[in-house]
Design a protein around this motif. Structure first.
Motif, PDB file in Angstrom:
ATOM      1  N   ASN A 168      93.961 -67.170  28.876  1.00 22.32           N
ATOM      2  CA  ASN A 168      94.563 -66.324  29.907  1.00 22.32           C
ATOM      3  C   ASN A 168      93.990 -66.716  31.273  1.00 22.32           C
ATOM      4  O   ASN A 168      92.824 -66.490  31.544  1.00 22.32           O
ATOM      5  CB  ASN A 168      94.279 -64.847  29.616  1.00 22.32           C
ATOM      6  N   VAL A 169      94.845 -67.295  32.102  1.00 19.37           N
ATOM      7  CA  VAL A 169      94.447 -67.659  33.469  1.00 19.37           C
ATOM      8  C   VAL A 169      95.417 -67.027  34.461  1.00 19.37           C
ATOM      9  O   VAL A 169      95.523 -67.469  35.603  1.00 19.37           O
ATOM     10  CB  VAL A 169      94.431 -69.189  33.665  1.00 19.37           C
ATOM     11  N   SER A 170      96.143 -65.988  34.025  1.00 21.94           N
ATOM     12  CA  SER A 170      97.266 -65.502  34.828  1.00 21.94           C
ATOM     13  C   SER A 170      97.265 -64.018  35.134  1.00 21.94           C
ATOM     14  O   SER A 170      98.181 -63.524  35.781  1.00 21.94           O
ATOM     15  CB  SER A 170      98.582 -65.863  34.125  1.00 21.94           C
ATOM     16  N   SER A 171      96.246 -63.300  34.701  1.00 23.96           N
ATOM     17  CA  SER A 171      96.184 -61.884  35.071  1.00 23.96           C
ATOM     18  C   SER A 171      95.902 -61.763  36.561  1.00 23.96           C
ATOM     19  O   SER A 171      95.050 -62.479  37.097  1.00 23.96           O
ATOM     20  CB  SER A 171      95.085 -61.166  34.289  1.00 23.96           C
ATOM     21  N   PRO A 172      96.580 -60.837  37.256  1.00 22.85           N
ATOM     22  CA  PRO A 172      96.306 -60.662  38.687  1.00 22.85           C
ATOM     23  C   PRO A 172      95.134 -59.725  38.964  1.00 22.85           C
ATOM     24  O   PRO A 172      94.820 -59.446  40.114  1.00 22.85           O
ATOM     25  CB  PRO A 172      97.613 -60.049  39.200  1.00 22.85           C
ATOM     26  N   ASN A 173      94.471 -59.245  37.896  1.00 25.76           N
ATOM     27  CA  ASN A 173      93.498 -58.168  38.054  1.00 25.76           C
ATOM     28  C   ASN A 173      92.040 -58.607  37.990  1.00 25.76           C
ATOM     29  O   ASN A 173      91.144 -57.780  37.991  1.00 25.76           O
ATOM     30  CB  ASN A 173      93.755 -57.092  36.997  1.00 25.76           C
ATOM     31  N   THR A 174      91.807 -59.913  37.891  1.00 25.52           N
ATOM     32  CA  THR A 174      90.461 -60.466  37.978  1.00 25.52           C
ATOM     33  C   THR A 174      90.443 -61.428  39.153  1.00 25.52           C
ATOM     34  O   THR A 174      91.204 -62.400  39.178  1.00 25.52           O
ATOM     35  CB  THR A 174      90.068 -61.201  36.681  1.00 25.52           C
TER      36      THR A 174
END
Length: 362
Positions: A168-174
């Motif tokens: 996962n390299v696509s969450s906008p929350n980190t």
């Protein structure tokens, strides 16, 4: 019944608290008999056989406590996580909000999870009845330049107990996580994870990438021999939403129906670029059997849901499987896998934009 429970009870509970209650109930569902598989929905992919192409996206089972119950409800696979190498509480609450007018959710969770070491024991106790993927992300305390070692640590612990691994390299929350969606960074992450496992490795992409970026990543996936791409994660876009402005001003990613069109567009672009050389998993705005069928015809071998399940209730997967099986038989093919990438040439009743199979929207 679920609609009444949701409107009268669950909708009045804080969204994250309702989620926690739901996952506890799903843990109990592990004692239920497993949903009977429809032979026409079986899919062979990643060296595995899936009872249904419909799976659960990462984010629902963040603590690896509900995957057995979710499998019993009719899902063909469950993606546990996101799990990080270090335990972390995630972002401050409140951080999950319903967008009922938009049939969506807004979340700014920030990967709250007990850490890879704590999850190992839970995965090791799997019954072996269902397919389980593990979604791994970067720990918040880890600098970007050390991200590869962070992912490596998680993969070393968790991959032996999963059927495949999702980076996962696509969450906008980190903060900074999406910066890892460059070919240079992804190459390092992929090498690190592959160095710890021979299980299939997939990468989950953001919907907010440009077409040029998607093409570059698609080409990278082919050249690197990546097992699959998952499209897409939540979106930072607020375009077209009817939710109150103060709510939309909050940080976080939007999931559910508002993501449907973009997720489908990304899938089609990736399919046009990679063909059948890289397995594609579609997620974002999946609400019914027609949505699943459309994603399959657009090139997805597997499809995932999350927000649709939240709004649809515990029988959601079984309803979709029932209607999907009927649609596949109407298409006159042996299994749903025969329809992957076939947007043209299907019987008129299943043409693009045709009404959903009976009951698919209930």
């Amino acid at each position: 019944m679920y609609a009444a429970l949701y409107s009268r009870v669950l909708s009045r509970v804080d969204a994250e608290n309702a989620h926690l209650l739901g996952t506890r109930a799903l843990a109990l569902a592990a004692r239920l008999p497993r949903a009977e598989a429809d032979p026409v929905l079986r899919v062979r992919a990643l060296g595995l056989e899936f009872d249904s192409p419909l799976g659960v996206a990462a984010g629902l089972d963040k603590h690896a406590t509900a995957f057995e119950g979710l499998g019993n409800l009719g899902f063909g696979f469950v993606e546990v996580g996101t799990i990080t190498a270090h335990a972390q509480p995630g972002n401050p609450r409140p951080r999950v909000f319903r967008l009922p007018a938009d049939r969506g959710l807004l979340n700014a969770m920030g990967f709250p999870n007990p850490g890879a070491q704590a999850v190992v024991g839970k995965l090791a106790q799997r019954s072996g009845r269902g397919i389980v993927a593990i979604n791994i992300g970067k720990s918040k305390v880890t600098p970007l330049e050390q991200a590869a070692e962070d992912y490596r640590a998680s993969a070393a612990l968790l991959a032996p107990h999963a059927d495949f691994v999702v980076i996962n390299v696509s969450s906008p929350n980190t903060s900074g996580l999406r910066d890892l969606q460059t070919i240079e960074h992804l190459g390092e992450l992929l090498d690190a994870v592959r160095g710890e496992t021979d299980k299939p490795v997939l990468v989950k992409l953001a919907p907010d990438l440009t077409d040029e970026q998607l093409d570059q990543l698609a080409d990278f996936a082919v050249e690197a021999g990546l097992d699959g791409l998952i499209a897409t994660n939540t979106t930072i876009s607020r375009e077209g939403l009817d939710a109150p402005a103060d709510l939309l001003a909050r940080p976080g990613g939007v999931s559910g129906a508002p993501l449907k069109a973009r997720s489908l567009a990304v899938l089609r672009r990736l399919r046009a670029r990679v063909g059948d050389r890289v397995l594609l998993v579609s997620v974002g705005g999946v609400e019914n059997a027609q949505d699943v069928l459309q994603r399959v015809r657009a090139g997805a071998t597997l499809v995932q849901g999350y927000t649709g399940f939240v709004y649809g209730g515990p029988l959601w997967a079984r309803r979709i499987n029932r209607d999907l099986g009927r649609a596949v038989r109407n298409a006159g093919v042996g299994t749903i896998q025969d329809l992957v990438g076939h947007e043209v040439g299907i019987r008129p009743g299943l043409a693009h934009g045709a009404p959903a199979p009976d009951g698919a929207r209930d």
